[in-house]
Scaffold this motif. Structure first.
Motif, PDB file in Angstrom:
ATOM      1  N   ARG A 180       0.837  -1.208   0.000  1.00  0.00           N
ATOM      2  CA  ARG A 180       0.000   0.000   0.000  1.00  0.00           C
ATOM      3  C   ARG A 180       0.870   1.255   0.000  1.00  0.00           C
ATOM      4  N   THR A 181       1.991   1.189   0.730  1.00  0.00           N
ATOM      5  CA  THR A 181       2.928   2.312   0.722  1.00  0.00           C
ATOM      6  C   THR A 181       3.459   2.539  -0.686  1.00  0.00           C
ATOM      7  N   ALA A 182       3.820   1.442  -1.375  1.00  0.00           N
ATOM      8  CA  ALA A 182       4.293   1.559  -2.756  1.00  0.00           C
ATOM      9  C   ALA A 182       3.178   2.041  -3.670  1.00  0.00           C
ATOM     10  N   LEU A 183       1.936   1.642  -3.347  1.00  0.00           N
ATOM     11  CA  LEU A 183       0.793   2.033  -4.173  1.00  0.00           C
ATOM     12  C   LEU A 183       0.551   3.542  -4.130  1.00  0.00           C
ATOM     13  N   THR A 184       0.953   4.187  -3.051  1.00  0.00           N
ATOM     14  CA  THR A 184       0.795   5.650  -2.985  1.00  0.00           C
ATOM     15  C   THR A 184       1.637   6.348  -4.051  1.00  0.00           C
ATOM     16  N   GLN A 185       2.694   5.676  -4.486  1.00  0.00           N
ATOM     17  CA  GLN A 185       3.550   6.251  -5.528  1.00  0.00           C
ATOM     18  C   GLN A 185       3.176   5.748  -6.915  1.00  0.00           C
ATOM     19  N   SER A 186       2.510   4.600  -6.976  1.00  0.00           N
ATOM     20  CA  SER A 186       2.087   4.037  -8.267  1.00  0.00           C
ATOM     21  C   SER A 186       0.642   3.564  -8.154  1.00  0.00           C
ATOM     22  N   PRO A 187      -0.314   4.490  -8.011  1.00  0.00           N
ATOM     23  CA  PRO A 187      -1.712   4.117  -7.752  1.00  0.00           C
ATOM     24  C   PRO A 187      -2.391   3.367  -8.883  1.00  0.00           C
ATOM     25  N   ALA A 188      -1.787   3.313 -10.056  1.00  0.00           N
ATOM     26  CA  ALA A 188      -2.402   2.602 -11.177  1.00  0.00           C
ATOM     27  C   ALA A 188      -1.847   1.195 -11.352  1.00  0.00           C
ATOM     28  N   SER A 189      -1.011   0.730 -10.400  1.00  0.00           N
ATOM     29  CA  SER A 189      -0.389  -0.586 -10.523  1.00  0.00           C
ATOM     30  C   SER A 189      -1.363  -1.677 -10.084  1.00  0.00           C
ATOM     31  N   SER A 190      -1.738  -2.542 -11.005  1.00  0.00           N
ATOM     32  CA  SER A 190      -2.659  -3.626 -10.673  1.00  0.00           C
ATOM     33  C   SER A 190      -1.987  -4.663  -9.784  1.00  0.00           C
ATOM     34  N   ALA A 191      -0.684  -4.915  -9.990  1.00  0.00           N
ATOM     35  CA  ALA A 191       0.028  -5.902  -9.186  1.00  0.00           C
ATOM     36  C   ALA A 191       0.062  -5.481  -7.716  1.00  0.00           C
ATOM     37  N   LEU A 192       0.368  -4.218  -7.467  1.00  0.00           N
ATOM     38  CA  LEU A 192       0.410  -3.715  -6.094  1.00  0.00           C
ATOM     39  C   LEU A 192      -0.973  -3.764  -5.457  1.00  0.00           C
ATOM     40  N   TYR A 193      -1.982  -3.335  -6.198  1.00  0.00           N
ATOM     41  CA  TYR A 193      -3.344  -3.295  -5.654  1.00  0.00           C
ATOM     42  C   TYR A 193      -3.869  -4.696  -5.358  1.00  0.00           C
ATOM     43  N   ASN A 194      -3.679  -5.631  -6.299  1.00  0.00           N
ATOM     44  CA  ASN A 194      -4.184  -6.987  -6.111  1.00  0.00           C
ATOM     45  C   ASN A 194      -3.491  -7.682  -4.944  1.00  0.00           C
ATOM     46  N   GLY A 195      -2.163  -7.541  -4.877  1.00  0.00           N
ATOM     47  CA  GLY A 195      -1.420  -8.147  -3.781  1.00  0.00           C
ATOM     48  C   GLY A 195      -1.838  -7.580  -2.440  1.00  0.00           C
ATOM     49  N   MET A 196      -1.982  -6.254  -2.379  1.00  0.00           N
ATOM     50  CA  MET A 196      -2.410  -5.594  -1.143  1.00  0.00           C
ATOM     51  C   MET A 196      -3.794  -6.077  -0.725  1.00  0.00           C
ATOM     52  N   SER A 197      -4.715  -6.155  -1.655  1.00  0.00           N
ATOM     53  CA  SER A 197      -6.095  -6.541  -1.344  1.00  0.00           C
ATOM     54  C   SER A 197      -6.166  -7.943  -0.760  1.00  0.00           C
ATOM     55  N   ILE A 198      -5.440  -8.880  -1.370  1.00  0.00           N
ATOM     56  CA  ILE A 198      -5.466 -10.261  -0.896  1.00  0.00           C
ATOM     57  C   ILE A 198      -4.861 -10.370   0.501  1.00  0.00           C
ATOM     58  N   LEU A 199      -3.700  -9.759   0.710  1.00  0.00           N
ATOM     59  CA  LEU A 199      -3.006  -9.883   1.995  1.00  0.00           C
ATOM     60  C   LEU A 199      -3.778  -9.213   3.124  1.00  0.00           C
ATOM     61  N   LEU A 200      -4.335  -8.031   2.871  1.00  0.00           N
ATOM     62  CA  LEU A 200      -5.055  -7.323   3.927  1.00  0.00           C
ATOM     63  C   LEU A 200      -6.418  -7.939   4.213  1.00  0.00           C
ATOM     64  N   LEU A 201      -6.957  -8.699   3.278  1.00  0.00           N
ATOM     65  CA  LEU A 201      -8.202  -9.416   3.554  1.00  0.00           C
ATOM     66  C   LEU A 201      -7.941 -10.645   4.411  1.00  0.00           C
ATOM     67  N   LEU A 202      -6.838 -11.350   4.134  1.00  0.00           N
ATOM     68  CA  LEU A 202      -6.554 -12.616   4.810  1.00  0.00           C
ATOM     69  C   LEU A 202      -5.821 -12.439   6.134  1.00  0.00           C
ATOM     70  N   GLY A 203      -5.092 -11.346   6.297  1.00  0.00           N
ATOM     71  CA  GLY A 203      -4.292 -11.147   7.501  1.00  0.00           C
ATOM     72  C   GLY A 203      -5.064 -11.303   8.801  1.00  0.00           C
ATOM     73  N   PRO A 204      -6.160 -10.569   8.999  1.00  0.00           N
ATOM     74  CA  PRO A 204      -6.930 -10.699  10.252  1.00  0.00           C
ATOM     75  C   PRO A 204      -7.478 -12.102  10.478  1.00  0.00           C
ATOM     76  N   SER A 205      -7.815 -12.806   9.403  1.00  0.00           N
ATOM     77  CA  SER A 205      -8.323 -14.172   9.553  1.00  0.00           C
ATOM     78  C   SER A 205      -7.235 -15.092  10.103  1.00  0.00           C
TER      79      SER A 205
END
Length: 287
Positions: free
Chosen positions: A61-86
């Protein structure tokens, strides 16, 4: 936060918020790794993995602030932050089972104690796999129908997960109520402040359930909803709340305390056996 639109986010992501979250999770995860290795409390491994998922997610997500159009960063962030609390909840559930066993309170549970670890762990892993599949499918398939189907799968798994955690929470309350009325020797001797420790399980479960409710609400509102349009909500009701759970768990380190209680119970039991043997005189021989 600016409302400038980006490919994946409806706002301009904040670098300070992401950097603070990344720093906090790095500290918390490092502390949990240290405590796990020092005490050999292997039930805490899912908690460590959850911390790593959160840390890596906020690094992306920190990297995404510099490259907000990156699908790789967004997809990776979404998966990890969804599964982390579980993953954090896996340790909480396993530790609660061990905690009840250390109190000799298995007869008070809603599910027989000997089956709890297998049933609870299996259900938790199933929900994790369903969430991972649904999110991965929604991020890799651009068809609107497929995305909607994957989103429904994620929502269903989040609802099942939340009801399961509430059941675990209720189980803890039932054990506390019954144990208060019918105390055990183990609770009095090796875990004299067991009620205070029991509250830590309830705190962790309710905070993570609240986070699940926030995620469900965000999915329900859609991309134009309040939670999707305001970045601060994802930190206030998700990111920083998980830091609180990790911090409380690290401060009191419940898995370590439960393990010491179990070891103390064995020592007390052995001492009682020796005392009973001595009382029977020098001619007594154990079978």
């Amino acid at each position: 936060m600016s409302s400038e639109h980006h490919d994946f986010l409806s706002y301009s992501p904040s670098l300070p918020l992401a950097a603070v979250a990344l720093s906090l999770y790095t500290v918390m995860t490092t502390l949990h790794i240290f405590r796990t290795l020092k005490t050999s409390t292997w039930d805490n491994i899912p908690f460590v993995l959850g911390g790593i998922a959160q840390t890596t997610g906020y690094a992306l997500r920190t990297a995404l602030t510099q490259s907000p159009a990156s699908s790789a960063l967004y997809n990776g962030m979404s998966i990890l932050l969804l599964l982390g609390p579980s993953l954090l909840m896996v340790t909480i559930v396993l530790t609660q089972t061990a905690y009840i066993a250390s109190l000799d309170a298995g007869r008070f549970t809603l599910v027989p104690l000997r089956f709890q670890r297998f049933i609870y762990l299996s259900f938790t892993v199933l929900c994790l796999l369903v969430q991972a599949f649904g999110l991965a499918f929604s991020e890799t398939d651009n068809a609107i129908r497929s995305i909607r189907a994957a989103t429904q799968v994620i929502i269903a798994s989040l609802i099942m997960q939340m009801f399961f955690w509430l059941f675990v929470f209720a189980d803890g309350l039932v054990v506390q109520f019954r144990l208060s009325r019918h105390g055990t020797a183990a609770a009095a001797q090796v875990f004299p402040r067991w009620k205070r420790w029991n509250s830590l399980f309830g705190l962790g479960i309710m905070i993570i359930c609240g986070r699940n409710l926030m995620v469900l609400t965000r999915y329900g509102m859609g991309p134009d909803g309040f939670l999707s349009l305001n970045e601060w909500t994802s930190y206030a009701f998700d990111g920083y709340q998980m830091v609180l759970v990790m911090g409380v768990w690290a401060m009191w380190y419940v898995p370590g305390r439960v393990r010491r209680a179990a070891e103390s119970k064995l020592v007390v039991s052995d001492s009682n056996e020796l005392s009973r043997a001595d009382s029977r005189g020098p001619l007594y021989e154990s079978p």
